[in-house]
Design an enzyme around this catalytic site. Structure first.
Site, PDB file in Angstrom:
ATOM      1  N   ASN A   1      10.417   4.277   0.971  1.00 13.19           N
ATOM      2  CA  ASN A   1      10.229   3.003   1.679  1.00 13.19           C
ATOM      3  C   ASN A   1      10.979   1.850   1.030  1.00 13.19           C
ATOM      4  OD1 ASN A   1       8.622   4.047   3.693  1.00 13.19           O
ATOM      5  ND2 ASN A   1       6.699   3.599   2.647  1.00 13.19           N
TER       6      ASN A   1
ATOM      7  N   GLY B   1       0.767  -1.234   0.000  1.00  4.26           N
ATOM      8  CA  GLY B   1       0.000   0.000   0.000  1.00  4.26           C
ATOM      9  C   GLY B   1       0.799   1.286   0.000  1.00  4.26           C
ATOM     10  N   ASP B   2       2.128   1.198   0.166  1.00  3.94           N
ATOM     11  CA  ASP B   2       2.943   2.416   0.216  1.00  3.94           C
ATOM     12  C   ASP B   2       4.336   2.125  -0.339  1.00  3.94           C
ATOM     13  OD1 ASP B   2       3.423   5.073   0.686  1.00  3.94           O
ATOM     14  OD2 ASP B   2       3.726   4.875   2.840  1.00  3.94           O
ATOM     15  N   PHE B   3       4.359   1.489  -1.507  1.00  2.00           N
ATOM     16  CA  PHE B   3       5.616   1.068  -2.135  1.00  2.00           C
ATOM     17  C   PHE B   3       6.259   2.297  -2.769  1.00  2.00           C
ATOM     18  CE2 PHE B   3       8.122  -2.301  -4.311  1.00  2.00           C
ATOM     19  CZ  PHE B   3       8.151  -3.248  -3.303  1.00  2.00           C
ATOM     20  N   ASN B   4       6.775   3.182  -1.919  1.00  2.00           N
ATOM     21  CA  ASN B   4       7.268   4.458  -2.434  1.00  2.00           C
ATOM     22  C   ASN B   4       8.786   4.569  -2.386  1.00  2.00           C
ATOM     23  OD1 ASN B   4       8.243   5.827   0.010  1.00  2.00           O
ATOM     24  ND2 ASN B   4       6.101   6.026   0.621  1.00  2.00           N
TER      25      ASN B   4
END
EC number: 2.7.1.81
Length: 355
Positions: free
Chosen positions: A220, A214-217
């Site tokens: 991260n 959900g937050d594969f940024n």
């Protein structure tokens, strides 16, 4: 969403105390790490090792079952060879602990974990080659397919139906879009929300389900050198936005964040899609929705960052990292339109696969 009142604000002495009391470790080095809603500290104990003390905001700390499942998921991925953090048990054998602190708004309860520290540089700090973008897409798809194998009695807690960062929550942005009043981009945001409801929502039954990170940024994902001019992925951080979703959501989120720091953002999608499809090929409905889902994530980032800055003005520099550049990318993608952007992405992905 969390607010200024829910974000923890532990002092150096409180960190050293909690590390000693819960884990029996003497913190010889403590330094703060950036965080959107929570509080993170790098901790190097005199006994050896390197860790991250993660203190969840008091609002999310109420979701103990969700955080327990996130922690178990990290361990599951680590056991299967993916570079995820693991949690160190407390002296009483718990992977997390609920602690009371007064951070200026009265005594509140915060969930605390001590996670392994993963060395490396965030992808945001390097110039991403097509190969590392391919690897990112491949890693994102691999993570989602591995999580499908995880058996846990509480996976239902990850439904998180009104979690504002889920892509299915795009209609909820209407509650926050007023923070864009006076900004011409507000018209684009409203247009994207409408397109999601008209063009994407009817296709949801055709998307393949999974558990999303959900937050594969770009902040991260960690990389480390792999030869003179290459990098390899060395860490996946921050599972706080995990939820039940769809494979195509993870891909859209990944493309959006990989575009942020790229000097040629329109060239990002192709290699990421190629890497993704080397693990999990898209079906027709998923391919047809990718553009709008990437646009949706840009809108979430922009609107929710603006809203959170109102709550946490002292944290503006960190909160606006993504949305400042994302504003330009969103406008450019809107200007080019779905057909042209998809043509570039899928044509580039096909060419990359032929290399």
């Amino acid at each position: 969403m969390s607010t200024k009142e829910s974000k923890p604000n532990l002092s150096h002495s409180q960190v050293t105390d909690v590390v000693k009391r819960l884990y029996g470790l003497t913190a010889s080095v403590v330094r703060p790490l950036p965080s959107y809603d929570d509080q993170n500290f790098y901790v190097a104990p005199s006994e050896g090792g390197e860790f991250v003390l993660k203190v969840m905001n008091s609002a999310d700390s109420e979701n103990v079952a969700v955080i327990e499942l996130q922690t178990q998921s990290m361990n599951f991925l680590h056991q299967r060879g993916l570079p995820a953090q693991t949690a160190l048990p407390t002296l009483t054998g718990q992977l997390m602990s609920l602690e009371e602190f007064d951070c200026g708004f009265g005594t509140q309860i915060y969930l605390v974990r001590l996670l392994t520290y993963l060395p490396g540089t965030t992808i945001a700090k390097i110039t991403c080659s097509p190969q590392i973008l391919y690897d990112v897409g491949k890693m994102a798809a691999t993570l989602d397919t591995v999580l499908l194998q995880m058996e846990h009695p509480n996976t239902r807690v990850l439904q998180r139906e009104r979690f504002i960062w889920k892509l299915t929550s795009i209609p909820l942005l209407n509650q926050y879009v007023h923070v864009m009043d006076g900004d011409p981009v507000q018209k684009i945001v409203k247009g994207v929300i409408e397109k999601y409801q008209v063009q994407v929502m009817p296709k949801l039954p055709l998307f393949r389900e999974c558990i999303n990170h959900g937050d594969f940024n770009d902040h991260n994902l960690l990389v480390k050198p792999d030869g003179p001019s290459k990098y390899k992925i060395s860490g996946i951080l921050d599972f706080a936005d995990m939820s039940c979703g769809y494979f195509i959501f993870e891909l859209a989120i990944t493309i959006m964040y990989m575009m942020i720091e790229s000097p040629t953002p329109l060239d990002v999608g192709g290699p990421v899609v190629a890497g993704w499809e080397s693990v999990f090929p898209l079906n027709e409905a998923e391919r047809d929705s990718l553009y709008w889902l990437v646009m949706c994530r840009f809108c979430q980032s922009l609107v929710l960052a603006r809203y959170t800055v109102i709550q946490q003005p002292e944290n503006e520099e960190y909160l606006m990292i993504t949305s400042r550049k994302g504003l330009r990318h969103l406008s450019r993608l809107w200007e080019l339109g779905k057909d042209e952007v998809e043509r570039r992405w899928f044509q580039s992905a096909q060419q990359f696969r032929q290399i």
